[in-house]
Design an enzyme around this catalytic site. Sequence first.
Site, PDB file in Angstrom:
ATOM      1  CB  CYS A  99     -13.988 -18.795  41.679  1.00 24.67           C
ATOM      2  SG  CYS A  99     -14.356 -18.831  43.337  1.00 24.67           S
TER       3      CYS A  99
ATOM      4  CG  ASP B 225     -16.920 -25.944  44.747  1.00 26.14           C
ATOM      5  OD1 ASP B 225     -17.007 -25.007  43.808  1.00 26.14           O
ATOM      6  OD2 ASP B 225     -16.498 -25.644  45.957  1.00 26.14           O
TER       7      ASP B 225
HETATM    8  P1  RI2 Z   1      -9.928 -25.598  44.734  1.00 26.53           P
HETATM    9  C1  RI2 Z   1     -14.297 -22.699  45.485  1.00 26.53           C
HETATM   10  O1  RI2 Z   1     -15.463 -22.436  46.314  1.00 26.53           O
HETATM   11  C2  RI2 Z   1     -14.447 -22.079  43.870  1.00 26.53           C
HETATM   12  O2  RI2 Z   1     -15.776 -22.753  43.778  1.00 26.53           O
HETATM   13  C3  RI2 Z   1     -13.448 -23.253  43.416  1.00 26.53           C
HETATM   14  O3  RI2 Z   1     -13.631 -23.233  42.044  1.00 26.53           O
HETATM   15  C4  RI2 Z   1     -13.675 -24.387  44.033  1.00 26.53           C
HETATM   16  O4  RI2 Z   1     -14.007 -23.910  45.343  1.00 26.53           O
HETATM   17  C5  RI2 Z   1     -12.415 -25.336  43.977  1.00 26.53           C
HETATM   18  O5  RI2 Z   1     -11.331 -24.631  44.503  1.00 26.53           O
HETATM   19  P2  RI2 Z   1     -15.525 -21.302  47.377  1.00 26.53           P
HETATM   20  O6  RI2 Z   1     -14.491 -22.156  48.738  1.00 26.53           O
HETATM   21  O7  RI2 Z   1     -10.229 -26.672  45.330  1.00 26.53           O
HETATM   22  O8  RI2 Z   1     -14.676 -20.040  47.075  1.00 26.53           O
HETATM   23  O9  RI2 Z   1      -9.431 -25.893  43.238  1.00 26.53           O
HETATM   24  O10 RI2 Z   1     -17.002 -21.093  47.809  1.00 26.53           O
HETATM   25  O11 RI2 Z   1      -8.834 -24.436  45.403  1.00 26.53           O
END
Ligand code: RI2
Length: 316
Positions: free
Chosen positions: A131, A200
């Site tokens: 991701c 998350d």
């Molecule tokens: P940071 C994101 O969710 C991903 O799951 C990623 O690993 C997590 O949030 C943490 O992201 P989405 O918003 O806070 O893409 O480290 O659904 O940037």
Amino acid sequence: MRRDPDMELIEVADSIRSMEIRGAGLIARSAAEAMRHTAQEFKGEDIAAFRQVLEEGKKTLVASRPTAISLWNAVQATLRGTQDAGSVEELRSLVVANADRFVKRSSRAVETIGEFGAKRLKDGMKVMTHCNSKAALSVLKTAHANGMDIEVYATESRPWRQGLLTVKDLSAAGVPCTLIIDSAVRWAMKDMDAVFVGADTICSNGAVINKIGTSQVAMAAHDSRVPFMVCAETYKFSPRTLSGEMVEIEERDASEVVDPSLLPAGVRVRNPVFDATPPEYIDSLITEAGVIPPYAAYEVIVREFGQGSIFEGTED
Ligand code: RI2
């Protein structure tokens, strides 16, 4: 998307729901700024009406993406210590100060995680990430900036394909990258030296909720004896799981996976966008409070969200 601290709260909630604003850390900072903006904009001297406006704002923001506890913790942080405010002005300044403190500490936490995590890397390592996590990329970019020769394998991360954001971000920082499809994770894992992902929500038993597919990456890493590290700020730890609450795994619209018109009538599509990785597949959690085993999550939650925690109005 650039974060606009003066966006109306409802606009921020809509942008979080549509994932124009995404990433558990960014949605938390955006929510804190939306509460700050709402507090600044409130007119009048009726403190009961003001509290009602803040409560409605909290409910709107928290409902926009149910899985990331960072969003709930951020909104809670803006309201901590406000129950005894005696006037609109006192309540306004408390919310504004809390929001500013949260945003500053959140950004600093990502930098600290980068410094701590970079020490776990060595020259010549191949590292996988899944991701697009600012916390995980902070580790990889810090290691590279410190002169370390690493290569990153980024998964495509269907259906939103956040891996494309990751390779753009890392390439702009000069980090050599390889993009692979999610199905190639186990094939690539034999050549990996480490895996770094974001989070998350981190549960009180050490389980990690992250982008769908993370648990498969963790299982492949475990199977290949590759260290699996989760990079997460302490506001991604869930006090609600301490009291037994289950984390809601958001399921999004089928159209994000496939154009329904391509499917025979009656075929269902499910699109869960997070999954749970058990602590036994996780080597360590890299937080701004230190590098800890997943089973230490309980201690972090009690310390960070209990009495006298960092959210309890302490000065910077
Ligand atoms: P940071 C994101 O969710 C991903 O799951 C990623 O690993 C997590 O949030 C943490 O992201 P989405 O918003 O806070 O893409 O480290 O659904 O940037």
